[in-house]
Design an enzyme around this catalytic site. Sequence first.
Site, PDB file in Angstrom:
ATOM      1  N   GLU A  22       0.806  -1.225   0.000  1.00 32.00           N
ATOM      2  CA  GLU A  22       0.000   0.000   0.000  1.00 32.00           C
ATOM      3  C   GLU A  22       0.838   1.273   0.000  1.00 32.00           C
ATOM      4  O   GLU A  22       0.794   2.061   0.956  1.00 32.00           O
ATOM      5  CB  GLU A  22      -0.962   0.010   1.192  1.00 32.00           C
ATOM      6  CG  GLU A  22      -1.932  -1.149   1.200  1.00 32.00           C
ATOM      7  CD  GLU A  22      -3.083  -0.973   2.188  1.00 32.00           C
ATOM      8  OE1 GLU A  22      -3.142   0.072   2.864  1.00 32.00           O
ATOM      9  OE2 GLU A  22      -3.930  -1.877   2.267  1.00 32.00           O
ATOM     10  N   GLU A  26      -4.992  -8.730   0.771  1.00 31.25           N
ATOM     11  CA  GLU A  26      -5.695  -8.443   2.036  1.00 31.25           C
ATOM     12  C   GLU A  26      -7.168  -8.192   1.763  1.00 31.25           C
ATOM     13  O   GLU A  26      -7.519  -7.522   0.798  1.00 31.25           O
ATOM     14  CB  GLU A  26      -5.166  -7.161   2.720  1.00 31.25           C
ATOM     15  CG  GLU A  26      -3.838  -7.285   3.390  1.00 31.25           C
ATOM     16  CD  GLU A  26      -3.380  -5.959   3.998  1.00 31.25           C
ATOM     17  OE1 GLU A  26      -4.233  -5.135   4.394  1.00 31.25           O
ATOM     18  OE2 GLU A  26      -2.159  -5.761   4.054  1.00 31.25           O
TER      19      GLU A  26
HETATM   20  C1  FCB Z   1      -4.317  -2.229   5.588  1.00 33.66           C
HETATM   21  C2  FCB Z   1      -2.912  -2.527   6.061  1.00 33.66           C
HETATM   22  C3  FCB Z   1      -2.841  -3.630   7.080  1.00 33.66           C
HETATM   23  C4  FCB Z   1      -3.985  -3.558   8.073  1.00 33.66           C
HETATM   24  C5  FCB Z   1      -5.308  -3.380   7.388  1.00 33.66           C
HETATM   25  C6  FCB Z   1      -6.488  -3.321   8.303  1.00 33.66           C
HETATM   26  O1  FCB Z   1      -4.374  -0.967   5.018  1.00 33.66           O
HETATM   27  O2  FCB Z   1      -2.114  -2.890   4.956  1.00 33.66           O
HETATM   28  O3  FCB Z   1      -1.575  -3.588   7.682  1.00 33.66           O
HETATM   29  O4  FCB Z   1      -3.752  -2.590   9.009  1.00 33.66           O
HETATM   30  O5  FCB Z   1      -5.279  -2.238   6.591  1.00 33.66           O
END
Ligand code: FCB
Length: 484
Positions: A195, A389
């Site tokens: 990110e 994620e």
């Molecule tokens: C993302 C992050 C991860 C976690 C989630 C909830 O943006 O990459 O580390 O904190 O959010």
Amino acid sequence: MNRRELLQAGALLGGAVLGQVSTALAQESDGSVEFPPGFLWGSATVAYQVEGACREDGRGPSIWDTFSHAPGKTRNGDTGDVACDSYHRWREDIALLKQLGLKSYRFSIAWPRIQPTGRGSANQAGLDYYSRLTDGLLEAGIRPLATLYHWDLPQALEDDGGWPNRETAERFTDYSRLVAQALSDRIGDWVLFNEPKTFTQMGYLQGVHAPGRKDPLAFLRATHAVNLAQGQAFRTLKEIKPTLLVGSAFDVSPMLPATVSAEDQAAAVTADALLNLWHLQPALMGDCPAGVLLADRQEDILGFRPGDEAILRAPFDFVGLNYYTGFRVSRVPRGSGIPGADVRAEGAIVPGAPRGKTDIGWVIYPGGLHEILLRMHQVTGDIPIEITENGCAYNTRPDQDGRIRDDARIAYLRSHLKELHRAIKDGVPVRAYHLWSLLDNFEWAEGFAQRFGIVFVDFEQGQKRMFKDSGHWYAQVAATNRIS
Ligand code: FCB
């Protein structure tokens, strides 16, 4: 060919074929859906969020140590000093993954464990930790997916200017080389950055994440240095071992115009460029998305030099996408703070969405996953995609009987996985899903107040780990390769 053979062919031949065969991914009459054979079910954690042991075995301080220890920066003054103590309990964590039947584990490597001051030779004890973790995963039949940078810049490099300083790209390249030299014999799949949008924006523009700066110019310079680092490190890893599969993980969201006005629609296009494509397009095409910076200001704003176009390039083997929510975008008055930039869009979480919000306040928008996958597919083409994620914060605690009934998380996951399945059916070549997160952990500025895990961690009672109902549910998904 019957349906199973078609699906098998799709998995073997990869993205291009997946599109053609995906119509065979049927929805059963009971509403359940089946994923392609070989689809990788996994979960993710991050060094600073779970490891603890911040001063052990030669680890140097990172910007997150400094930030979390500064008064008022994190909820309740929480820090990652101990977190889930995974630095000592990694065997237990691997056992959890195994019990869940997961086949891929995304974790991150802490730069300050490898280079305590961000430069110079490797700290062997740091490398040894990740070497043990990797061996443990392989023994358990789990693919290690290692992220090189998940936000823990060595403090010494921040003291030298941090990401806005172009030199940091050189340091990152050196660090990537050291790690890959030590671990690429066993780790084949690598995520360079997690990110980049989030850590540059929240860290250098909004100041709500480490290092806590609020400087629009520093933010834009940081984005360019990260893009340079991404290209350089990509090539460095390939030089060490050409067969490594290298990508980055980008957080993406559909950008929905707040109204039908032409201005809001234009703002949504700008937001898509700045928030979804700013770090992906340079890698794939060697330039920054148009329409954000005024064309004649690009060089002095970003510090763009002749020849940078070639350095930025990173023809990824796969693209990681993180998805949590959608954004509503409206035009905001000019002069909103970024000099020389035509940034008029302001992301705001979709208001009044029918499904409500998770405990962290993020709007639940499952359809956005399908939407954004189709959108990103237009840019990434045949490059395989991994969901690196996806998940939600619900702070459900154990009931009297000890069971953790987090039905809301199951509902969130089920609805998102159905949308993921729909996107695969529509031809998007997604090959893996990593649920965020394996464990409840240190959620950055939110500290321990937000629980994202499918495993409950009792931070007060000796770090005891307990499966939540969602953990049992997810194990079923992985075992059957289907959502019922
Ligand atoms: C993302 C992050 C991860 C976690 C989630 C909830 O943006 O990459 O580390 O904190 O959010």
